[in-house]
Scaffold this motif. Structure first.
Motif, PDB file in Angstrom:
ATOM      1  N   LEU A 114       0.822  -1.205   0.000  1.00 39.06           N
ATOM      2  CA  LEU A 114       0.000   0.000   0.000  1.00 39.06           C
ATOM      3  C   LEU A 114       0.861   1.263   0.000  1.00 39.06           C
ATOM      4  O   LEU A 114       0.502   2.270  -0.617  1.00 39.06           O
ATOM      5  CB  LEU A 114      -0.926   0.010   1.223  1.00 39.06           C
ATOM      6  CG  LEU A 114      -2.087  -0.984   1.201  1.00 39.06           C
ATOM      7  CD1 LEU A 114      -2.862  -0.926   2.510  1.00 39.06           C
ATOM      8  CD2 LEU A 114      -3.026  -0.720   0.027  1.00 39.06           C
ATOM      9  N   ALA A 115       2.008   1.210   0.692  1.00 37.46           N
ATOM     10  CA  ALA A 115       2.920   2.361   0.694  1.00 37.46           C
ATOM     11  C   ALA A 115       3.434   2.646  -0.711  1.00 37.46           C
ATOM     12  O   ALA A 115       3.576   3.815  -1.111  1.00 37.46           O
ATOM     13  CB  ALA A 115       4.090   2.093   1.643  1.00 37.46           C
ATOM     14  N   VAL A 116       3.697   1.581  -1.474  1.00 28.80           N
ATOM     15  CA  VAL A 116       4.142   1.746  -2.866  1.00 28.80           C
ATOM     16  C   VAL A 116       3.035   2.388  -3.703  1.00 28.80           C
ATOM     17  O   VAL A 116       3.277   3.325  -4.480  1.00 28.80           O
ATOM     18  CB  VAL A 116       4.547   0.384  -3.465  1.00 28.80           C
ATOM     19  CG1 VAL A 116       4.885   0.536  -4.939  1.00 28.80           C
ATOM     20  CG2 VAL A 116       5.732  -0.202  -2.711  1.00 28.80           C
ATOM     21  N   ILE A 117       1.797   1.895  -3.520  1.00 31.04           N
ATOM     22  CA  ILE A 117       0.667   2.436  -4.284  1.00 31.04           C
ATOM     23  C   ILE A 117       0.419   3.896  -3.911  1.00 31.04           C
ATOM     24  O   ILE A 117       0.181   4.748  -4.781  1.00 31.04           O
ATOM     25  CB  ILE A 117      -0.593   1.585  -4.030  1.00 31.04           C
ATOM     26  CG1 ILE A 117      -0.379   0.155  -4.561  1.00 31.04           C
ATOM     27  CG2 ILE A 117      -1.814   2.206  -4.695  1.00 31.04           C
ATOM     28  CD1 ILE A 117      -1.473  -0.821  -4.192  1.00 31.04           C
ATOM     29  N   MET A 118       0.486   4.200  -2.601  1.00 31.47           N
ATOM     30  CA  MET A 118       0.249   5.572  -2.146  1.00 31.47           C
ATOM     31  C   MET A 118       1.286   6.542  -2.687  1.00 31.47           C
ATOM     32  O   MET A 118       0.974   7.701  -2.976  1.00 31.47           O
ATOM     33  CB  MET A 118       0.230   5.627  -0.616  1.00 31.47           C
ATOM     34  CG  MET A 118      -1.039   5.097   0.012  1.00 31.47           C
ATOM     35  SD  MET A 118      -1.119   5.414   1.800  1.00 31.47           S
ATOM     36  CE  MET A 118       0.251   4.423   2.390  1.00 31.47           C
ATOM     37  N   SER A 119       2.521   6.085  -2.832  1.00 35.53           N
ATOM     38  CA  SER A 119       3.569   6.982  -3.318  1.00 35.53           C
ATOM     39  C   SER A 119       3.278   7.459  -4.742  1.00 35.53           C
ATOM     40  O   SER A 119       3.653   8.572  -5.117  1.00 35.53           O
ATOM     41  CB  SER A 119       4.929   6.284  -3.262  1.00 35.53           C
ATOM     42  OG  SER A 119       4.969   5.186  -4.147  1.00 35.53           O
ATOM     43  N   TYR A 120       2.602   6.623  -5.534  1.00 37.46           N
ATOM     44  CA  TYR A 120       2.214   7.037  -6.884  1.00 37.46           C
ATOM     45  C   TYR A 120       0.925   7.863  -6.857  1.00 37.46           C
ATOM     46  O   TYR A 120       0.726   8.752  -7.688  1.00 37.46           O
ATOM     47  CB  TYR A 120       2.012   5.818  -7.787  1.00 37.46           C
ATOM     48  CG  TYR A 120       3.294   5.097  -8.129  1.00 37.46           C
ATOM     49  CD1 TYR A 120       4.177   5.609  -9.078  1.00 37.46           C
ATOM     50  CD2 TYR A 120       3.631   3.904  -7.504  1.00 37.46           C
ATOM     51  CE1 TYR A 120       5.356   4.953  -9.395  1.00 37.46           C
ATOM     52  CE2 TYR A 120       4.817   3.234  -7.806  1.00 37.46           C
ATOM     53  CZ  TYR A 120       5.665   3.761  -8.760  1.00 37.46           C
ATOM     54  OH  TYR A 120       6.842   3.107  -9.055  1.00 37.46           O
ATOM     55  N   ALA A 121       0.039   7.539  -5.907  1.00 38.40           N
ATOM     56  CA  ALA A 121      -1.271   8.193  -5.861  1.00 38.40           C
ATOM     57  C   ALA A 121      -1.239   9.564  -5.201  1.00 38.40           C
ATOM     58  O   ALA A 121      -2.213  10.318  -5.305  1.00 38.40           O
ATOM     59  CB  ALA A 121      -2.263   7.292  -5.123  1.00 38.40           C
ATOM     60  N   MET A 122      -0.145   9.910  -4.518  1.00 38.29           N
ATOM     61  CA  MET A 122      -0.102  11.158  -3.764  1.00 38.29           C
ATOM     62  C   MET A 122       0.365  12.351  -4.593  1.00 38.29           C
ATOM     63  O   MET A 122       0.577  13.435  -4.049  1.00 38.29           O
ATOM     64  CB  MET A 122       0.838  11.005  -2.560  1.00 38.29           C
ATOM     65  CG  MET A 122       0.356  10.042  -1.496  1.00 38.29           C
ATOM     66  SD  MET A 122      -1.185  10.548  -0.717  1.00 38.29           S
ATOM     67  CE  MET A 122      -0.604  11.873   0.335  1.00 38.29           C
ATOM     68  N   LYS A 123       0.514  12.178  -5.907  1.00 36.20           N
ATOM     69  CA  LYS A 123       1.011  13.285  -6.727  1.00 36.20           C
ATOM     70  C   LYS A 123       0.066  14.481  -6.678  1.00 36.20           C
ATOM     71  O   LYS A 123       0.499  15.631  -6.569  1.00 36.20           O
ATOM     72  CB  LYS A 123       1.197  12.818  -8.176  1.00 36.20           C
ATOM     73  CG  LYS A 123       1.780  13.913  -9.080  1.00 36.20           C
ATOM     74  CD  LYS A 123       2.003  13.428 -10.498  1.00 36.20           C
ATOM     75  CE  LYS A 123       2.582  14.547 -11.357  1.00 36.20           C
ATOM     76  NZ  LYS A 123       2.820  14.114 -12.754  1.00 36.20           N
ATOM     77  N   GLY A 124      -1.248  14.227  -6.746  1.00 33.82           N
ATOM     78  CA  GLY A 124      -2.224  15.317  -6.705  1.00 33.82           C
ATOM     79  C   GLY A 124      -2.168  16.078  -5.396  1.00 33.82           C
ATOM     80  O   GLY A 124      -2.206  17.311  -5.369  1.00 33.82           O
ATOM     81  N   SER A 125      -2.079  15.346  -4.288  1.00 32.53           N
ATOM     82  CA  SER A 125      -1.984  15.975  -2.974  1.00 32.53           C
ATOM     83  C   SER A 125      -0.692  16.772  -2.839  1.00 32.53           C
ATOM     84  O   SER A 125      -0.680  17.871  -2.257  1.00 32.53           O
ATOM     85  CB  SER A 125      -2.054  14.902  -1.881  1.00 32.53           C
ATOM     86  OG  SER A 125      -1.906  15.458  -0.601  1.00 32.53           O
ATOM     87  N   LEU A 126       0.392  16.236  -3.391  1.00 31.21           N
ATOM     88  CA  LEU A 126       1.679  16.936  -3.348  1.00 31.21           C
ATOM     89  C   LEU A 126       1.612  18.237  -4.139  1.00 31.21           C
ATOM     90  O   LEU A 126       2.099  19.280  -3.689  1.00 31.21           O
ATOM     91  CB  LEU A 126       2.770  16.020  -3.900  1.00 31.21           C
ATOM     92  CG  LEU A 126       4.184  16.594  -3.995  1.00 31.21           C
ATOM     93  CD1 LEU A 126       4.712  16.913  -2.601  1.00 31.21           C
ATOM     94  CD2 LEU A 126       5.119  15.623  -4.711  1.00 31.21           C
ATOM     95  N   GLU A 127       0.991  18.195  -5.307  1.00 31.80           N
ATOM     96  CA  GLU A 127       0.886  19.392  -6.150  1.00 31.80           C
ATOM     97  C   GLU A 127       0.079  20.486  -5.464  1.00 31.80           C
ATOM     98  O   GLU A 127       0.478  21.655  -5.440  1.00 31.80           O
ATOM     99  CB  GLU A 127       0.251  19.030  -7.497  1.00 31.80           C
ATOM    100  CG  GLU A 127       1.251  18.565  -8.534  1.00 31.80           C
ATOM    101  CD  GLU A 127       0.687  18.637  -9.945  1.00 31.80           C
ATOM    102  OE1 GLU A 127       0.229  19.720 -10.348  1.00 31.80           O
ATOM    103  OE2 GLU A 127       0.702  17.620 -10.625  1.00 31.80           O
ATOM    104  N   SER A 128      -1.083  20.110  -4.908  1.00 30.26           N
ATOM    105  CA  SER A 128      -1.932  21.112  -4.253  1.00 30.26           C
ATOM    106  C   SER A 128      -1.255  21.677  -3.010  1.00 30.26           C
ATOM    107  O   SER A 128      -1.382  22.863  -2.710  1.00 30.26           O
ATOM    108  CB  SER A 128      -3.282  20.494  -3.888  1.00 30.26           C
ATOM    109  OG  SER A 128      -3.120  19.406  -2.996  1.00 30.26           O
TER     110      SER A 128
END
Length: 348
Positions: A114-128
């Motif tokens: 899940l940590a691997v999946i989250m690292s790819y999925a957090m791009k939107g949160s990182l940008e905002s």
């Protein structure tokens, strides 16, 4: 229905235990690596905390740190189990421990994925987060005398030089904020007065950027001020000429940096996940092959090992039933206490 049944002669069991012992220590080192990668990522995120609006992205390094520490313990016990598997008389002491051990191990192994999946999925949160954080960082750039913001200018300048960027989206973001402190403005100067009066909010806005936006690789001396005024500089065209300042925005630069870092870490953690999964599968085969020796004096006979005694659904429910019963019992107790409180509060 038994899943993945295999036969294990004595020699094969010994080789499985020995190979698994080596594999478990490799996984222990990999767990330490996961912990280290999580610490590196968290340190990098904390370094840029002043240009980030929230800490949601920290869930990725926090998960990696927890999983890394859990992996150290899980694989240490796996190595001890492998040692005792070579002695049929000592292995039974692990019998009651193995079921909860596998449940905990599977949980943390899935958490690693899940940590691997989250690292790819957090791009939107990182940008905002960077969008709002950088906007505030640029707005407070001039507040070097304000407690809590004394190093804001220094941090922004270092960041722009390190990542070779300027502004939030681009260098024009500096045109929209007063980034020069009032203490360095001469209010007796007519030009300063006119600029402040021409602005609704009474701010001193200029078409210039801080020195940290200057590109040292440009052959021309840096032009920081009056960037949109062609007549202010010799042989200069604002629209046609490539400016000698960084054109890339810092949000884009930071997103690319952090996503590159997380993608690299994720690739490493994914390989560690596969290694951890191999340890658990091999240990399960070893456990079931050794349990077949219970009550048999001859420890060198051939036994059968399997991955699951029942189907996948039945096995999952077997582990979930105690948890569900616990929460069901807890809810019943709370409902009973609520009913008792209501009956006590009601008038006779």
């Amino acid at each position: 229905m038994v899943v993945m049944k295999m036969r294990f002669p004595f020699e094969k069991r010994v080789k499985l235990a020995q190979g698994l012992w080596i594999l478990s220590w490799c996984a222990t080192i990999a767990g330490a690596t996961t912990f280290t990668l999580g610490c590196i990522l968290k340190t990098e995120l904390r370094r840029r905390a002043e240009v980030m609006d929230n800490s949601d992205i920290h869930i990725v390094p926090n998960t990696l740190i927890i999983v890394g520490l859990a992996s150290l313990a899980i694989n240490y016990f796996a190595s001890k189990i492998c040692q005792d598997a070579l002695d049929a008389g000592r292995f039974p002491r692990w019998k009651n421990f193995l079921k909860p051990y596998f449940a905990v191990s599977c949980f943390f192994t899935v958490l690693m994925l899940l940590a691997v999946i989250m690292s790819y999925a957090m791009k939107g949160s990182l940008e905002s987060s960077l969008k709002i954080g950088l906007r505030n960082g640029i707005r407070f750039y001039k507040d070097t005398d304000t407690p809590g913001r004394c190093f804001q200018k220094q941090n922004i300048d270092r960041m722009q030089m390190e990542f070779q960027c300027c502004g939030n989206n681009d260098f024009r973001d500096w045109f929209e904020v007063q980034w020069i402190s009032n203490r360095y403005l001469n209010f007796n100067c007519k030009e300063v007065k006119d600029r402040i009066k021409s602005n609704v909010d009474g701010r001193y806005l200029v078409d210039g950027v801080p020195f940290s936006c200057c590109n040292p690789s440009s052959p021309r001396p840096c032009l920081q001020h009056q960037l949109t005024n062609n007549s202010a500089h010799y042989n200069y065209d604002y629209q046609a000429e490539e400016l000698n300042i960084y054109l890339r925005g810092c949000r884009e630069a930071l997103v690319n940096y952090f996503m590159g870092l997380m993608n690299t870490i994720s690739a490493g953690v994914l390989s560690i996940f596969l290694l951890q999964g191999s340890v658990l599968v091999s240990l399960r085969f070893l456990q079931t092959a050794m349990e077949a020796l219970d009550g048999n004096e001859n420890s060198e006979i051939e036994t059968e090992g399997y991955l699951l005694e029942k189907g996948v659904k039945e096995t999952v429910m077997e582990y979930l039933d105690p948890v569900l019963k616990f929460f069901l019992l807890k809810n019943q107790v709370q409902e009973g206490m609520a009913e008792e409180g209501a009956s006590t509060a009601s008038p006779p």
